[in-house]
Design an enzyme around this catalytic site. Structure first.
Site, short mmCIF file in Angstrom:
data_model
loop_
_atom_site.label_atom_id
_atom_site.label_comp_id
_atom_site.label_asym_id
_atom_site.label_seq_id
_atom_site.Cartn_x
_atom_site.Cartn_y
_atom_site.Cartn_z
N LYS A 15 0.81 -1.21 0.00
CA LYS A 15 0.00 0.00 0.00
C LYS A 15 0.85 1.28 0.00
O LYS A 15 0.59 2.20 -0.78
CB LYS A 15 -0.88 -0.10 1.24
N ARG A 90 -8.02 4.16 10.14
CA ARG A 90 -7.70 2.78 10.48
C ARG A 90 -8.84 2.11 11.22
O ARG A 90 -8.75 0.94 11.55
CB ARG A 90 -6.46 2.77 11.36
N ARG A 126 10.73 -7.45 4.71
CA ARG A 126 10.87 -6.05 5.11
C ARG A 126 11.53 -5.94 6.48
O ARG A 126 12.35 -5.06 6.73
CB ARG A 126 9.50 -5.35 5.14
N ARG A 132 12.65 -2.07 11.19
CA ARG A 132 11.72 -1.19 11.91
C ARG A 132 11.42 -1.75 13.29
O ARG A 132 11.28 -2.96 13.45
CB ARG A 132 10.43 -1.08 11.10
N ARG A 143 -0.49 -6.22 14.50
CA ARG A 143 -0.97 -5.25 13.51
C ARG A 143 -1.92 -5.92 12.52
O ARG A 143 -2.93 -5.33 12.13
CB ARG A 143 0.19 -4.58 12.77
P1 ADP Z 1 1.94 -0.94 8.89
O1 ADP Z 1 1.10 -0.70 7.67
O2 ADP Z 1 3.05 -1.91 8.63
O3 ADP Z 1 1.15 -1.27 10.11
P2 ADP Z 1 2.23 1.91 9.33
O4 ADP Z 1 3.45 2.66 8.97
O5 ADP Z 1 0.99 2.19 8.57
O6 ADP Z 1 2.67 0.39 9.22
O7 ADP Z 1 1.88 2.11 10.89
C1 ADP Z 1 2.79 1.83 11.92
C2 ADP Z 1 2.17 2.08 13.28
O8 ADP Z 1 1.82 3.47 13.44
C3 ADP Z 1 0.86 1.34 13.59
O9 ADP Z 1 1.06 0.02 14.03
C4 ADP Z 1 0.23 2.24 14.66
O10 ADP Z 1 0.81 2.04 15.92
C5 ADP Z 1 0.61 3.63 14.19
N1 ADP Z 1 -0.43 4.23 13.33
C6 ADP Z 1 -0.30 4.54 12.01
N2 ADP Z 1 -1.44 5.05 11.53
C7 ADP Z 1 -2.32 5.07 12.56
C8 ADP Z 1 -3.68 5.46 12.72
N3 ADP Z 1 -4.38 5.95 11.68
N4 ADP Z 1 -4.25 5.33 13.94
C9 ADP Z 1 -3.58 4.84 14.98
N5 ADP Z 1 -2.31 4.43 14.91
C10 ADP Z 1 -1.67 4.54 13.72
#
Ligand code: ADP
Length: 188
Positions: A15, A90, A126, A132, A143
């Site tokens: 994505k 989310r 990854r 990360r 997640r």
């Molecule tokens: P991934 O898609 O691998 O989960 P992201 O970079 O999208 O990675 O998100 C990493 C982390 O950032 C999430 O696990 C969460 O803790 C936080 N996060 C990102 N976007 C949101 C959101 N919209 N609401 C709450 N937490 C978020």
């Protein structure tokens, strides 16, 4: 073809890669809440301090913090003609908060579908490459669990409120998938 889009897809669906490529092509900002939050952690801001441990555990940062962060970002000049949101909303409550702050409604949602087995393989790769903090086995499975429980239902939420949901097969090379995204949205 609208410029205000949400990208939806599980961890490892590609994505972020596809959203960033489309944003570059369309000349609109790619707004990734994950990246913004990781930056906040790296910068040691108040938000970053609150988010750090939560992110490492793979849990969601509280809605009010993320909604405020996105609201501020969408108010910036470069987002006035469009944007691609990645990682937000989310859950349904974030989606409702987004609808409430948007002056111009969303054009739609791009949903990337990838078989589960492929997702795991990509995530493990990854984890090796990027290192990360949340890419541990526990972090990844937490997640994914949250994704299927809270995020995937957004597809029905948006469809139910009359928004276009573009479903794209995310299996294959980055170029192949991007060609499908472009075709679905009728851009090239
Ligand atoms: P991934 O898609 O691998 O989960 P992201 O970079 O999208 O990675 O998100 C990493 C982390 O950032 C999430 O696990 C969460 O803790 C936080 N996060 C990102 N976007 C949101 C959101 N919209 N609401 C709450 N937490 C978020």
């Amino acid at each position: 073809m609208g410029l205000r889009l949400i990208f939806l897809g599980p961890q490892g669906s590609g994505k972020g890669t596809q959203a960033s490529r489309l944003a570059r092509l369309m000349g609109v900002p790619h707004i990734s809440t994950g990246e913004m939050l990781r930056q906040a952690v790296a910068d040691g801001t108040e938000l970053g301090k609150k988010a750090d441990a939560i992110m490492q555990a793979g849990d969601l940062v509280p809605d009010d913090l993320v909604v405020a962060m996105v609201g501020e970002r969408l108010g910036q000049e470069d987002a006035s003609c469009g944007y691609i949101l990645d990682g937000f909303p989310r859950n349904v409550s974030q989606a409702e908060a987004l609808d409430a702050v948007l002056a111009t409604p969303l054009d739609g949602l791009v949903q990337l579908d990838v078989p589960n087995q492929e997702l795991m393989q990509r995530m493990l790769l990854r984890a090796e490459q990027e290192g990360r903090a949340d890419d541990t086995e526990e972090g990844i499975s937490r997640r994914l669990e949250i994704y299927w429980q809270e995020t995937a239902p957004l597809s029905d939420y948006y469809r139910g409120s009359g928004r276009t949901v573009y479903i794209v097969d995310g299996y294959g090379s980055i170029d192949d998938v991007f060609a499908r995204v472009a075709l679905a949205l009728a851009v090239d």
